[in-house]
Each structure stands twice: as structure tokens, then as C-alpha cells.
Motif scaffolding. Sequence first.
Motif, PDB file in Angstrom:
ATOM      1  N   LEU A  26     -67.545  61.642 -45.532  1.00 22.43           N
ATOM      2  CA  LEU A  26     -67.063  60.573 -46.393  1.00 22.43           C
ATOM      3  C   LEU A  26     -68.138  59.508 -46.580  1.00 22.43           C
ATOM      4  N   GLY A  27     -68.036  58.782 -47.690  1.00 23.46           N
ATOM      5  CA  GLY A  27     -68.922  57.653 -47.928  1.00 23.46           C
ATOM      6  C   GLY A  27     -68.329  56.738 -48.977  1.00 23.46           C
ATOM      7  N   LEU A  28     -68.650  55.459 -48.902  1.00 26.34           N
ATOM      8  CA  LEU A  28     -68.245  54.531 -49.950  1.00 26.34           C
ATOM      9  C   LEU A  28     -68.890  54.990 -51.256  1.00 26.34           C
ATOM     10  N   GLU A  29     -68.153  54.941 -52.353  1.00 23.56           N
ATOM     11  CA  GLU A  29     -68.666  55.509 -53.598  1.00 23.56           C
ATOM     12  C   GLU A  29     -68.721  54.488 -54.734  1.00 23.56           C
ATOM     13  N   TYR A  30     -69.931  54.294 -55.224  1.00 24.24           N
ATOM     14  CA  TYR A  30     -70.151  53.564 -56.472  1.00 24.24           C
ATOM     15  C   TYR A  30     -69.819  54.553 -57.590  1.00 24.24           C
TER      16      TYR A  30
END
Length: 238
Positions: free
Chosen positions: A117-121
Motif C-alpha cells: 500500500l501507499g498514499l496515492e496522488y
Amino acid sequence: MKKAIYICITMFCISVLGYAQVNTLTAKEQKQGWKLLFNGINLDGWTSVGKDVPPESGWEIANGILTVKRDGNKRGGDIITKEEFSDFELSVDFKVTEGANSGIKYFFIRYEKGGWLGLEYQIIDDERHPDAKLGIDGNRRQAGLYDMFAPKVNMDKPVGEWNTARIVAKGTKVEHYLNGKKVLAFDRKSKAYDDAYLLSKYNGSNPKFGDIEKGHILLQDHGDVVSFRNIKIRVLKK
């Protein structure tokens, strides 16, 4: 005749100078600590999720531009930086095609619960891709934090034109910029963030989604044609 030749030479010089500025750093940027994540030639410094090498197919490099190709149902897969980053400023030029969807993820790691998972722009054609109409209050629109926060202002350029995304992460605070304008700011330790997390698809992850110190940068292959260039980053002092 001389005037026509002069115009042709001028246009050629402008074209050459414009290309020369792609995937390069100015002396000022170098002094500020910027470094290129994409050299315009190959995927050195990048790999695939959970692997040691980048995809063998699915991504094309031509004229200094990195493009996700669309080949039926086949995908090359996302690519991630080999290096992880904590406090940073990231700048990426991107261009979408009609109806395209992609994203730039950061603080991307493998969670104990929830997988990678990762924060997504978010990168998307707001007008034509249906996902932009889903979510809560526009939190899947261009330049927002995907499925968490909507952008506060629309700074999109038309499909087919280059946009510039910028992400600034310092401590728990993050800012999203699009084409030079700040469109979103949030704090990963705030109540607003906690509330958005509970309503998001990431609810139940362990650790809590986004509550990490560092991670990889990811460019997403969502099955649509999207191009990238001028991918650069600088580490910010704590």
C-alpha cells in the motif's frame, strides 16, 4: 526565403533546447539537492513490486519519455524506486490520454495486513473515467489523495497536455500541488485524516494506512496509456 530559413532554424533551436531540458537538472536544482529518479534512457533505479528487476514489458521509453503501454488485458505492472524516502519533495511531469487512470504512490511498503500500500496522488481524466465520479465528495479526482481527500481546486490541463505534480512530505504533513498551485494539504496525525481513513478502502490495515516513516515511490500501471518525464526528488532536512 531568408526569413523562412531563419524561422525554421529558430524553431529547430527552440525544439532542441526544449528537449535538452527534459530529464536534466539545472545548476540551481543540483545545489538544492535535487536528483533525477528517471534518466530518460532506461529504468535504472526502478524495480517491480516485490521483485529485484523492473517489468520486461508494459513500459516504453522514447525521446526521454516513460509511457505505460496498453496491450489488451496485459499489463507490465507498477514500477517502484529501489530506494525508500521519508521527508522529501517530489516533482513529476505527467500526461494522460482520454479516459486514462494512473497514480503516483509514496510511502509505499508492504503492510502486515493489507498487502502493498501507499498514499496515492491520483492521476485521472476526471471527465471521462468513471472512477473519478466514485468515492466521497470527489476524493478520487485528479491530484487528490486517492479515496481519502479531494483536491480543493481544479488545476487540470486538457487531456494530451503535460501537467506537473509536486508532493511535499515533511514529518506527518503532506501537500499536493498541480501545475504550481497547492490543491491539498493534510496531516497524517490529524482527526480529519483518521476520519477519512475509517471511511476509506484502507480501513483495517496494519499499521494504520499512511502511519509509516518511509517508503518507495511508485508509478502506477492501471492499464491505460499515461506518460511521465522529469521525475525528480530531493530529501528535506528534518
